[in-house]
Write an enzyme that holds these catalytic residues in place. Structure first.
Site: not given
Length: 435
Positions: A79, A98, A102, A115, A232, A235, A258, A286
């Site tokens: 995330d 990371d 950045d 988030h 997929y 998952a 699912d 999310s």
């Protein structure tokens, strides 16, 4: 569009940005309406909300803790990073990495977007004085895999926005760092070979990818259909349920879904702050994904031998739904129920999805559809029934006449005594007293 630096109550990702990137975080995290004082979600304001997360009541949290708490399970969050400074998260985060480059912390423990921090709080927030927030899997440990800085124009133009390549790399890194469950609260429309290989890599190494089924407000297309990596094999794709536990039209529907999990009025941790309530207007997948990841961590602790396919099966087969034999594109197999997933004893008669443990093809009790053919000719069985009915009526008439004659003879020949009604009444009275 509001920025994380201005306010932690996240803005909805624009459809234009999603179309540009081909991928967007499945957030739909709207301006929050926390029950605490104004500004509670803003960085620098440490404020807590005493109420427990409302989703926990839907997820059997009052009983599941007696069977599993996520202990020994590492959950990776692919995330925007995790703010390890939040008091709910400092005790439960084991580290990170990371992949954005950045200039932020190399360990992935910073979160300008906010988030990933909110997702982390849903899964494993530790309790702190004055706050009702706690994660569904409070003893799980978290690992941050930071794969994007933000979805604002500045981040996107600098190359620090969400990307399929970094998402796939993040999944692989999570596997290599020992994650059992990998939360990916993002989705993409195109089927990408590199992303598919990353999910298969996780599955082959005993790790489960739990991914968002997609949000209409953050997708490049609002049409229903598969979203990846959730679609997929191997998952678990998660849709959002509303405050009543029902599937939401705010989520993308399709054959890839699912299960569903709560995604509205979500109490969780905020970057640079304390508690915040998110997604008050409509559900976000999310957060539903985060709750499903926490449930997967509980199931993985209780049944480590089952592996990713077994954990998916348990969560799907035990999910709450009206028809045990049917899934649909809005709710999948239903609302996850972690306690039921842990305690179920799968066998060949278990209703629902195909089982990795047994052949359940004959487990559905619904009869196969058939057709009724009407014919004018009388069948032998029908004739037999009609004939038997006529004989029954005649026999009843004969027996009735014979019985009346016998009673008449007895009344004429026997001496007077208690009436039949008196005798029957006495029998009934004695029976009641004996009970």
């Amino acid at each position: 569009m509001p920025r994380i630096r201005a306010r932690l109550a996240f803005a909805t990702v624009g459809v234009a940005a999603g179309a540009l990137l081909g991928i967007a975080p499945s957030t739909a995290l709207l301006p929050a309406a926390p029950s605490a004082a104004a500004g509670a979600c803003e960085p620098g304001t440490i404020s807590f909300i005493p109420d427990a997360p409302p989703a926990l009541a839907m997820l059997q949290a009052d009983v599941v803790g007696s069977r599993a708490t996520g202990k020994g399970v590492l959950v990776a969050i692919v995330d925007s990073g995790i703010d390890v400074g939040n008091p709910h998260l400092a005790p439960v985060v084991e580290g990170g990495v990371d992949l954005v480059g950045d200039g932020e912390r190399a360990d992935g423990l910073s979160d300008l977007r906010g988030h990933g921090t909110a997702i982390a709080g849903v899964i494993a927030a530790a309790q702190v004085p004055g706050s009702g927030l706690r994660g569904l899997a409070p003893d799980a440990r978290l690992f941050s895999v930071r794969v994007f800085r933000g979805d604002d124009d500045e981040s996107v133009e600098a190359g620090f926005g969400p990307s399929v390549e970094r998402m796939a790399e993040g999944i692989r890194v999570a596997v290599d760092r020992g994650a059992t469950v990998i939360n990916v609260s993002m989705s993409d429309i195109p089927d990408d070979p590199g992303l598919a290989q990353a999910v298969e890599y996780a599955r082959a190494h005993g790790s489960l990818v739990v991914a968002s089924g997609g949000n209409r407000s953050t997708s490049a297309s609002t049409d229903d259909g598969p979203r990846y990596p959730g679609a997929y094999p191997g998952a678990l794709a998660v849709g959002a349920a509303d405050a009543q536990g029902q599937p939401s039209d705010a989520s993308i529907h399709g054959p890839h879904i699912d299960v569903i999990a709560p995604g509205q009025n979500v109490l969780s941790a905020a970057t640079g702050a304390g508690d915040c309530v998110y997604s008050t207007d409509f559900p976000a997948s999310s957060f539903a994904t985060a709750y499903a990841s926490a449930a997967a961590a509980l199931v993985a602790e209780a049944h480590p031998e089952d592996g990713p396919d077994g954990w998916i099966y348990r969560l799907s087969a035990s999910a709450a739904r009206a028809d045990l034999d049917a899934r649909d594109d809005a709710a999948g197999w239903g609302l996850i129920q972690p306690y039921d997933a842990i305690t179920m004893l799968p066998d060949a008669s278990t209703r629902g999805p195909e089982s990795p443990f047994f052949d359940t093809s004959a487990s559905a009790v619904r009869p196969a559809p058939g057709s009724v053919v009407l014919e004018h000719r009388a069948e032998p069985f029908v004739i037999t029934k009609e004939f038997a009915l006529v004989l029954g009526i005649l026999a009843a008439a004969v027996l009735g006449s014979l019985g009346a004659f016998i009673v008449f003879r007895r009344q004429r020949d026997e001496p007077e005594g208690p009436t039949l009604a008196e005798t029957t009444g006495g029998l009934l009275t004695r029976e009641v007293e004996a009970e």
